[in-house]
Design a protein around this motif. Structure first.
Motif, short mmCIF file in Angstrom:
data_model
loop_
_atom_site.label_atom_id
_atom_site.label_comp_id
_atom_site.label_asym_id
_atom_site.label_seq_id
_atom_site.Cartn_x
_atom_site.Cartn_y
_atom_site.Cartn_z
N THR A 1 65.28 35.62 59.66
CA THR A 1 64.96 34.54 58.73
C THR A 1 65.99 34.38 57.62
O THR A 1 65.97 33.37 56.92
CB THR A 1 63.57 34.76 58.10
OG1 THR A 1 63.53 36.04 57.50
CG2 THR A 1 62.48 34.66 59.16
N TYR A 2 66.86 35.36 57.47
CA TYR A 2 67.89 35.28 56.43
C TYR A 2 69.27 35.34 57.05
O TYR A 2 69.49 36.03 58.05
CB TYR A 2 67.76 36.44 55.44
CG TYR A 2 66.58 36.30 54.52
CD1 TYR A 2 66.67 35.60 53.33
CD2 TYR A 2 65.35 36.86 54.86
CE1 TYR A 2 65.58 35.46 52.50
CE2 TYR A 2 64.25 36.72 54.03
CZ TYR A 2 64.38 36.02 52.86
OH TYR A 2 63.30 35.88 52.04
N TRP B 1 67.32 32.14 53.02
CA TRP B 1 66.39 31.84 54.10
C TRP B 1 66.91 30.56 54.74
O TRP B 1 67.29 29.62 54.04
CB TRP B 1 64.99 31.66 53.52
CG TRP B 1 63.93 31.57 54.57
CD1 TRP B 1 63.17 32.60 55.05
CD2 TRP B 1 63.51 30.41 55.29
NE1 TRP B 1 62.32 32.14 56.03
CE2 TRP B 1 62.51 30.79 56.19
CE3 TRP B 1 63.90 29.07 55.27
CZ2 TRP B 1 61.88 29.91 57.04
CZ3 TRP B 1 63.28 28.18 56.13
CH2 TRP B 1 62.28 28.61 57.00
N TRP C 1 69.52 25.32 54.38
CA TRP C 1 68.75 26.14 53.46
C TRP C 1 68.49 25.36 52.18
O TRP C 1 69.14 24.35 51.92
CB TRP C 1 69.47 27.46 53.16
CG TRP C 1 70.73 27.31 52.37
CD1 TRP C 1 70.87 27.41 51.00
CD2 TRP C 1 72.04 27.00 52.88
NE1 TRP C 1 72.18 27.19 50.64
CE2 TRP C 1 72.92 26.94 51.78
CE3 TRP C 1 72.56 26.78 54.16
CZ2 TRP C 1 74.27 26.66 51.92
CZ3 TRP C 1 73.90 26.50 54.30
CH2 TRP C 1 74.75 26.45 53.19
N SER D 1 60.01 26.34 58.48
CA SER D 1 59.19 26.84 57.38
C SER D 1 57.72 26.87 57.77
O SER D 1 57.04 27.89 57.62
CB SER D 1 59.39 25.95 56.14
OG SER D 1 58.64 26.43 55.06
#
Length: 155
Positions: free
Chosen positions: A23-24, A42, A53, A113
């Motif tokens: 996720t990062y 993220w 992002w 998300s």
């Protein structure tokens, strides 16, 4: 978040697994004088070519991108044993999304998300007086490393 080991996976398949499992990403920028800065953000991505992002426009990396849009990024699983990690590396150009390109990139970001149980994002969250902006890095190079640490291009 260990990636399944599959010696038959192509470099593109391995890259896809790394991106999907994390996720990062680490975003590397530099200011106008060339002073480097790296930060985790993220992210969501589209076709291993566009990475989006949300950041506050006053952050150091956002200010760096405004001054110098060239960026690099790395996505990897830091929980795997030493020597067994696979990483995706990219180089490209980043910037705040202009109004006419905002909807498509926002859809990519919002979909990820919501899929991860986080909140939904709208135009109002990243425009006007909102403190956040949506950024995109468009990759000019994406690669993984082979067993001898040589670049294997994916684009």
């Amino acid at each position: 978040m260990n990636m399944p080991s599959d010696v038959n996976a192509s470099p593109a398949e391995a890259a896809r697994r790394v991106v999907d499992a994390n996720t990062y990403m680490t975003l590397a920028t530099a200011d106008a004088s060339g002073n480097p800065w790296a930060t985790p953000v993220w992210f969501a991505e589209h076709e291993l070519r566009e990475f989006v992002w949300v950041s506050r426009f006053a952050t150091r990396h956002s200010q760096n991108i405004a001054a110098r849009p060239e960026v690099a990024l790395a996505i990897f699983d830091s929980t795997v044993a030493v020597g067994s990690a696979i990483a995706v590396y990219a180089e490209g150009v980043a910037g705040e999304l202009p109004d006419d390109e905002l909807d498509a990139a926002l859809a990519v970001f919002d979909t990820r998300s919501v899929a991860q149980g986080l909140r939904s994002w709208t135009r109002d969250d990243v425009t006007g007086t909102a403190p956040f902006r949506l950024y995109r890095a468009t990759a000019t190079q994406v690669y993984v490393l082979d067993e001898l640490e040589r670049r294997v291009p994916l684009l």
